[in-house]
Scaffold this motif. Structure first.
Motif, PDB file in Angstrom:
ATOM      1  N   VAL A   8      -3.581   0.594  -8.726  1.00  0.00           N
ATOM      2  CA  VAL A   8      -3.085  -0.110  -7.555  1.00  0.00           C
ATOM      3  C   VAL A   8      -3.408  -1.588  -7.737  1.00  0.00           C
ATOM      4  CG1 VAL A   8      -3.324  -0.385  -5.061  1.00  0.00           C
ATOM      5  CG2 VAL A   8      -3.406   1.892  -6.077  1.00  0.00           C
ATOM      6  N   LEU A  10      -3.725  -5.197  -5.885  1.00  0.00           N
ATOM      7  CA  LEU A  10      -3.891  -5.798  -4.567  1.00  0.00           C
ATOM      8  C   LEU A  10      -3.675  -7.297  -4.673  1.00  0.00           C
ATOM      9  CD1 LEU A  10      -7.130  -3.939  -3.424  1.00  0.00           C
ATOM     10  CD2 LEU A  10      -4.737  -3.295  -3.001  1.00  0.00           C
ATOM     11  N   ARG A  11      -2.605  -7.786  -4.057  1.00  0.00           N
ATOM     12  CA  ARG A  11      -2.336  -9.212  -4.063  1.00  0.00           C
ATOM     13  C   ARG A  11      -3.000  -9.837  -2.859  1.00  0.00           C
ATOM     14  NH1 ARG A  11       4.046  -9.278  -5.265  1.00  0.00           N
ATOM     15  NH2 ARG A  11       4.027  -7.592  -3.779  1.00  0.00           N
ATOM     16  N   ASP A  62       2.794  -4.413  -1.645  1.00  0.00           N
ATOM     17  CA  ASP A  62       2.160  -3.361  -2.432  1.00  0.00           C
ATOM     18  C   ASP A  62       2.866  -3.232  -3.774  1.00  0.00           C
ATOM     19  OD1 ASP A  62       0.477  -2.682  -0.324  1.00  0.00           O
ATOM     20  OD2 ASP A  62       1.851  -1.156   0.430  1.00  0.00           O
ATOM     21  N   LEU A  64       2.667  -0.748  -7.618  1.00  0.00           N
ATOM     22  CA  LEU A  64       2.069   0.311  -8.428  1.00  0.00           C
ATOM     23  C   LEU A  64       2.246  -0.059  -9.891  1.00  0.00           C
ATOM     24  CD1 LEU A  64       3.302   3.552  -6.662  1.00  0.00           C
ATOM     25  CD2 LEU A  64       1.024   2.532  -6.567  1.00  0.00           C
ATOM     26  N   ARG A 107       8.842  -1.482  -2.558  1.00  0.00           N
ATOM     27  CA  ARG A 107       7.566  -1.628  -3.256  1.00  0.00           C
ATOM     28  C   ARG A 107       7.824  -1.786  -4.750  1.00  0.00           C
ATOM     29  NH1 ARG A 107       5.782   2.517  -1.279  1.00  0.00           N
ATOM     30  NH2 ARG A 107       4.754   1.506   0.457  1.00  0.00           N
TER      31      ARG A 107
END
Length: 125
Positions: A8, A10-11, A62, A64, A107
């Motif tokens: 994952v 995370l920005r 988000d 992936l 996403r």
């Protein structure tokens, strides 16, 4: 499409503060650091904070990260399924071959191939 690993991303508008939180507050162990980011172990998964994405992307987005064995084959498979390719496969400055597609909610899915000569493939034992 066979998924080998995932993580994952995370920005954040403040990736340094976010890094401090995951490293110093939650005490997650560092899997690796690279110019522009850090990856933490999170149980069986990974959490990455890519500082190089902070300035030009929304903090709430988000993503992936999906590692595959062959990004060209994954591209063909996804295109055949009608998935638009948002960014064609290319070798990034950090040495990974990446392409981007989006899920139905918008996403980003970063599909990644790690070349045989990349440092992530080195056996450090």
């Amino acid at each position: 499409m066979e998924i080998v690993t995932s993580r994952v991303l995370l920005r954040s508008a403040d990736p340094e503060a976010l890094t401090d939180f995951y490293r110093d507050v939650l005490c997650l162990p560092v899997a690796r650091e690279y110019p522009g980011g850090i990856v933490f172990y999170a149980g069986a998964g990974l959490i990455e904070i890519p500082a190089h994405l902070a300035a030009d992307t929304p903090a709430a987005g988000d993503m992936l990260w999906l590692q595959v064995r062959d990004v060209a084959a994954a591209r063909a498979e996804l295109a055949a399924a009608g998935v638009p390719i948002a960014a064609e496969p290319e070798t990034k400055p950090w040495g990974l071959i990446e392409m981007t597609v989006h899920d139905p909610d918008g996403r980003s899915l970063i599909v990644v191939q790690i070349p045989d000569d990349h440092p992530l493939r080195r056996d450090l034992r």
